[in-house]
Design a protein around this motif. Sequence first.
Motif, short mmCIF file in Angstrom:
data_model
loop_
_atom_site.label_atom_id
_atom_site.label_comp_id
_atom_site.label_asym_id
_atom_site.label_seq_id
_atom_site.Cartn_x
_atom_site.Cartn_y
_atom_site.Cartn_z
N ASP A 163 2.55 -7.58 -11.17
CA ASP A 163 4.11 -7.13 -11.55
C ASP A 163 4.33 -5.76 -11.04
OD1 ASP A 163 4.14 -8.80 -14.82
OD2 ASP A 163 4.42 -9.62 -12.70
N GLU A 164 3.14 -4.84 -10.92
CA GLU A 164 3.37 -3.51 -10.86
C GLU A 164 3.37 -3.39 -9.14
OE1 GLU A 164 0.24 -1.94 -14.23
OE2 GLU A 164 0.36 -0.58 -12.20
N THR A 165 2.83 -4.45 -8.51
CA THR A 165 2.84 -4.25 -6.84
C THR A 165 4.43 -4.16 -6.41
OG1 THR A 165 2.58 -6.66 -6.53
CG2 THR A 165 0.76 -5.42 -6.41
N GLU A 166 5.27 -4.98 -7.42
CA GLU A 166 6.75 -4.98 -7.10
C GLU A 166 7.16 -3.71 -7.35
OE1 GLU A 166 6.57 -8.63 -5.63
OE2 GLU A 166 8.54 -7.41 -5.50
N GLN A 167 7.08 -3.00 -8.25
CA GLN A 167 7.27 -1.83 -8.52
C GLN A 167 7.07 -0.79 -7.70
OE1 GLN A 167 6.06 -0.41 -12.51
NE2 GLN A 167 6.29 -2.64 -13.42
N TRP A 168 5.90 -0.82 -6.99
CA TRP A 168 5.05 -0.18 -6.23
C TRP A 168 6.02 0.09 -4.75
CZ3 TRP A 168 -0.61 -1.80 -6.85
CH2 TRP A 168 -0.98 -1.19 -8.21
N LYS A 169 6.46 -1.44 -4.37
CA LYS A 169 7.13 -1.71 -3.20
C LYS A 169 8.55 -0.91 -3.53
CE LYS A 169 5.80 -6.26 -1.97
NZ LYS A 169 5.95 -7.78 -1.96
N GLU A 170 9.17 -1.04 -4.70
CA GLU A 170 10.40 -0.29 -4.86
C GLU A 170 10.11 1.27 -4.86
OE1 GLU A 170 11.56 -1.78 -8.65
OE2 GLU A 170 11.75 -3.97 -7.87
N SER A 171 8.97 1.73 -5.25
CA SER A 171 8.72 3.26 -4.84
C SER A 171 8.55 3.63 -3.33
CB SER A 171 7.53 3.34 -5.72
OG SER A 171 7.92 3.26 -7.07
N GLY A 172 8.54 2.86 -2.73
CA GLY A 172 8.49 3.34 -1.04
C GLY A 172 7.10 2.77 -0.68
N ILE A 173 6.27 2.29 -1.49
CA ILE A 173 5.03 1.97 -0.71
C ILE A 173 5.08 0.46 0.25
CG2 ILE A 173 2.64 1.24 -1.33
CD1 ILE A 173 2.65 3.55 -3.50
N SER A 174 4.59 0.38 1.23
CA SER A 174 4.53 -0.68 1.81
C SER A 174 3.29 -1.55 1.30
CB SER A 174 4.36 -0.61 3.45
OG SER A 174 4.02 -1.91 4.02
N VAL A 175 3.53 -2.55 0.62
CA VAL A 175 2.51 -3.58 -0.10
C VAL A 175 2.12 -4.93 0.88
CG1 VAL A 175 1.73 -4.71 -2.07
CG2 VAL A 175 3.23 -2.59 -2.26
N ILE A 176 1.03 -5.21 1.27
CA ILE A 176 0.85 -6.15 1.97
C ILE A 176 -0.24 -6.77 1.22
CG2 ILE A 176 -0.14 -6.99 4.15
CD1 ILE A 176 0.92 -4.04 5.52
N LEU A 177 0.17 -8.01 0.79
CA LEU A 177 -0.95 -8.98 0.11
C LEU A 177 -1.60 -10.17 0.89
CD1 LEU A 177 1.16 -9.53 -3.29
CD2 LEU A 177 -0.56 -7.66 -2.91
N THR A 178 -2.70 -10.37 0.56
CA THR A 178 -3.37 -11.49 1.33
C THR A 178 -4.38 -12.37 0.22
OG1 THR A 178 -4.59 -12.32 3.21
CG2 THR A 178 -5.04 -10.40 2.22
N VAL A 179 -4.67 -13.65 0.80
CA VAL A 179 -5.58 -14.07 0.11
C VAL A 179 -6.49 -14.75 0.58
CG1 VAL A 179 -3.96 -14.48 -2.23
CG2 VAL A 179 -4.10 -16.25 -0.23
N ASP A 180 -7.74 -15.12 0.34
CA ASP A 180 -8.77 -15.92 1.03
C ASP A 180 -8.20 -17.19 1.01
OD1 ASP A 180 -11.66 -14.30 -0.49
OD2 ASP A 180 -10.09 -13.67 1.02
#
Lengths: 279, 351
Positions: A163-180
Amino acid sequence: MKNHITNRKANSNIYLPLNGKIEEIKELTNDVRLLKIRTESAIDYKPGQFFMISVWGAGEVPISATSLYKGNTTIELCIRKTGIVTTAIHSLEVGQSIGIRGPFGNGFPLDIPRGKDVIIVAGGIGIAPLRPIIKYLINNKYELGRVTLLYGSRTPDEIIFKDETEQWKESGISVILTVDKGNDSYSGNVGFVTNLWHTVRADFKNAIAYICGPEVMIKAAMRDLFFFGMSDEKIITTLEAHMKCGVGKCGHCYTGPKYICTDGPVFSYKQIKEQSILM
Amino acid sequence: MKEEFILNKNHLSYWLRQIRKNRELIGPMINGGNDIVFKSVEKIHEIALNCTASLPSPKEFLFPQYEPMLKMHHPSSINRQEIIDLSDKTKRVIFGVRSCDISALALLDKFYLEGYKDPYYSERRKNTIFISIVCNNPDPTCFCIGLKTGPYLENGFDIQITDLGDRYFLQADSQEGKKAVRSMSFLFSRPKKADYEDQYEVFLSSKARFHKRINLEGIRQIILSGKIRDDFWQHVSERCFECGGCVYECPLCTCFTVIDRQYSGSTERIRLWDTCMFKGFTRMTGGVLPNEKMVKRTKRWYYHKLIYYPETLGSFGCVGCGRCTITCPGKIDMASTAAKLKSLAIIDGEL
């Protein structure tokens, strides 16, 4: 040895845990929970420092702080169930007591020059010690350059702080997620974080990186970033070890010539290479 | 500034009996298997003077193998008032210690009391007086003389005794040591010229009795030269039994683990000696074993004592007591390995 003793008057016995009360519990994934703990008095701590969390009858375990100190008496800890002590922690309820010793260790250097790009690389539970850095960066975002978070986990269900990664994106951070390994309902990146450097928008030569995760990921990320031209003094990681005392006495986290608990747990790539810390 | 005295041999037991009135007296005793063991003295005549190495070292009175730290009474809830600190505040005098063990003590003090102060060691340390005897009967395994950690100390002791035959030449260096002598000042007299001469003779005599003269600084340079390949350490590690004896018997090894033990009505937090020679010593979350290979652990032990100890504490992690020689079944103790390293260096045309 560096010395980060705090609250000395309150507790002259470095092995005596202070009393904390569990105020809030949030189940982040099947085996990871976030605890909010209130202590008797405010404990000043820095991102990257850790506490020895004590459950009587089970023992103690080192856990990095996952919250940013705001001058109050609450500490947030992110704990995955892996062993005897963490299993005992996972069986505690809101209102119950828990022991806290610390903080210990040196913490992340956060004197980031104005306009600098920041790259954060997290693997699995390694997002927990890095979370306070992200909060710090959000609080200071107008002074920084571009901030990128590369976060890898094993499966989509194991993404912590989703959930927080969405907030971080809205704050201007480029969030790149990946899974194995993905699943039917997942449509994002699949693979290791170290295969996604091409998605990072940063001036590597003048950037600073914070890395936390499995050792193999740490090594690969450090090597790659150094290859891209980043200064080895600016490639910063925090290492894990099974401390028993947290104060440089028991020897369990001794690696090369350094104690991870007092000389670290935060080291730069330069320090790690020069002192053979990851042998 | 140390103070010097003469004590008549006949008065030693009386002096110890007076000290014992307010302190537990611990000394070297010969046990059933003919081992030298430090334990509480009931009959002073049983103290083994001129003894050889004790096993374990006197370290165990400052850093016990098993040390209760904290105790919490049930019902289960943490409240600082309910947690009892189990620091041992017993006043002790440990008599008959060897000089090399006193040298080890200085390094233990540095390790445990600087940076974060270890409260359990600190409490025992300030309540303990050591009376050491200048060694005139070294084991064949001893090599303190090459390290300047014995057989005679210039400073850093509480009370040091030299046996002059019919009398003792006694020196007090620390405040506690001086106090222990002054409180019974009528037993002591001031040394004369002949006493100093006899003391020097004993010193020369004890130096002459050492079989081994090992230069660890030379060994350190050999290791730092980078010419020792990993297959040397592989060879050393293949002879390791993983018994941990070298660590447990070493007066300078400090590793411990911490566990909780449950009893009916209470839980105790205990610390126990641990050894980096064990595979699980650095086990991490999820069962990761960073030092799974024996060669890594063996090499690290030597690097720790010969390279990193001088870097961080200013002295080698070895005082030449020879206990690891006695203990090690694989003959890869400090002295043997140093000899092998030296011979390797000679073959390469260096010394």
